[in-house]
Design a protein around this motif. Sequence first.
Motif, short mmCIF file in Angstrom:
data_model
loop_
_atom_site.label_atom_id
_atom_site.label_comp_id
_atom_site.label_asym_id
_atom_site.label_seq_id
_atom_site.Cartn_x
_atom_site.Cartn_y
_atom_site.Cartn_z
N ASN A 54 0.81 -1.21 0.00
CA ASN A 54 0.00 0.00 0.00
C ASN A 54 0.85 1.27 0.00
O ASN A 54 0.37 2.32 0.39
CB ASN A 54 -0.97 0.02 1.19
CG ASN A 54 -2.11 -0.95 1.01
OD1 ASN A 54 -2.59 -1.13 -0.12
ND2 ASN A 54 -2.55 -1.58 2.06
N TYR A 55 2.11 1.13 -0.45
CA TYR A 55 3.00 2.28 -0.67
C TYR A 55 3.19 3.09 0.60
O TYR A 55 3.16 4.31 0.59
CB TYR A 55 2.45 3.16 -1.79
CG TYR A 55 2.12 2.39 -3.05
CD1 TYR A 55 0.84 2.38 -3.56
CD2 TYR A 55 3.09 1.64 -3.68
CE1 TYR A 55 0.54 1.67 -4.72
CE2 TYR A 55 2.79 0.92 -4.83
CZ TYR A 55 1.52 0.93 -5.33
OH TYR A 55 1.22 0.23 -6.46
N GLY A 56 3.42 2.37 1.73
CA GLY A 56 3.62 3.04 3.00
C GLY A 56 5.05 3.37 3.29
O GLY A 56 5.64 4.29 2.73
N VAL A 57 5.69 2.59 4.16
CA VAL A 57 7.04 2.86 4.63
C VAL A 57 8.06 2.58 3.54
O VAL A 57 7.96 1.59 2.81
CB VAL A 57 7.35 2.01 5.87
CG1 VAL A 57 8.77 2.22 6.35
CG2 VAL A 57 6.34 2.31 6.98
N THR A 58 9.05 3.45 3.41
CA THR A 58 10.11 3.26 2.43
C THR A 58 11.46 3.11 3.13
O THR A 58 11.64 3.52 4.27
CB THR A 58 10.19 4.46 1.47
OG1 THR A 58 10.45 5.65 2.23
CG2 THR A 58 8.90 4.63 0.69
N GLY A 59 12.39 2.48 2.42
CA GLY A 59 13.74 2.31 2.93
C GLY A 59 14.73 2.32 1.78
O GLY A 59 14.39 1.94 0.66
N TYR A 60 15.96 2.76 2.06
CA TYR A 60 16.97 2.90 1.03
C TYR A 60 18.32 2.40 1.51
O TYR A 60 18.63 2.45 2.71
CB TYR A 60 17.11 4.37 0.62
CG TYR A 60 15.84 4.99 0.11
CD1 TYR A 60 14.93 5.60 0.98
CD2 TYR A 60 15.52 4.95 -1.24
CE1 TYR A 60 13.75 6.14 0.51
CE2 TYR A 60 14.34 5.51 -1.72
CZ TYR A 60 13.46 6.09 -0.83
OH TYR A 60 12.29 6.64 -1.30
N ARG A 99 8.23 -9.11 -2.50
CA ARG A 99 8.31 -10.12 -1.43
C ARG A 99 7.13 -9.94 -0.49
O ARG A 99 6.48 -8.90 -0.49
CB ARG A 99 9.62 -9.97 -0.65
CG ARG A 99 9.67 -8.71 0.20
CD ARG A 99 10.81 -8.74 1.19
NE ARG A 99 10.72 -7.60 2.10
CZ ARG A 99 11.60 -7.35 3.04
NH1 ARG A 99 12.65 -8.15 3.22
NH2 ARG A 99 11.45 -6.30 3.83
N TYR A 100 6.88 -10.93 0.34
CA TYR A 100 5.77 -10.88 1.28
C TYR A 100 6.23 -10.59 2.71
O TYR A 100 5.44 -10.19 3.54
CB TYR A 100 4.99 -12.20 1.25
CG TYR A 100 4.32 -12.45 -0.07
CD1 TYR A 100 4.86 -13.36 -0.98
CD2 TYR A 100 3.17 -11.77 -0.43
CE1 TYR A 100 4.26 -13.58 -2.21
CE2 TYR A 100 2.55 -11.98 -1.66
CZ TYR A 100 3.11 -12.89 -2.53
OH TYR A 100 2.51 -13.10 -3.74
N GLY A 101 7.49 -10.78 3.01
CA GLY A 101 8.00 -10.61 4.36
C GLY A 101 8.35 -9.16 4.65
O GLY A 101 8.17 -8.26 3.82
N TYR A 102 8.91 -8.96 5.85
CA TYR A 102 9.32 -7.64 6.30
C TYR A 102 10.76 -7.69 6.78
O TYR A 102 11.39 -8.74 6.79
CB TYR A 102 8.40 -7.15 7.43
CG TYR A 102 7.00 -6.85 6.97
CD1 TYR A 102 6.00 -7.83 7.03
CD2 TYR A 102 6.66 -5.60 6.47
CE1 TYR A 102 4.72 -7.56 6.60
CE2 TYR A 102 5.38 -5.33 6.04
CZ TYR A 102 4.41 -6.31 6.10
OH TYR A 102 3.14 -6.05 5.68
N GLY A 103 11.28 -6.54 7.18
CA GLY A 103 12.63 -6.48 7.67
C GLY A 103 13.61 -6.21 6.56
O GLY A 103 13.26 -5.74 5.48
#
Length: 123
Positions: A54-60, A99-103
């Motif tokens: 849902n285009y929430g948190v981003t990371g780089y 992917r379906y996971g987090y982290g």
Amino acid sequence: QVQLVESGGGTVQAGGSLRLSCSASGITFSSANGGWFRQAPGKEREFVAGISRNYGVTGYSDSVKGRFTISGDSGKNTMYLQMNTLKPEDTAVYYCAVRYGYGKWNPQDVAYWGQGTQVTVSS
């Protein structure tokens, strides 16, 4: 069948910009997490940027933070990577990933890959 199709790669001079697109079918970015990886010749595939479902948190990655921006358009089911102030070391094949996971993003956690699009930055 899930398909991820990248576009927008090309050759640009250092300091220039490109926008990559990743169009998805068979899956929606509202149900999974999207990301971009890149692989330069002779190097391992590395994480570039990720965005939660849902285009929430981003990371780089540290190497692109402040220069690249990941975003998405739910209506078009498309993810983007805006790349500014490009450097020769950004030259690589860029891959869209889901992917379906987090982290932390790892290549082995990716469920689906795009075919890749070449980005070449000349000095």
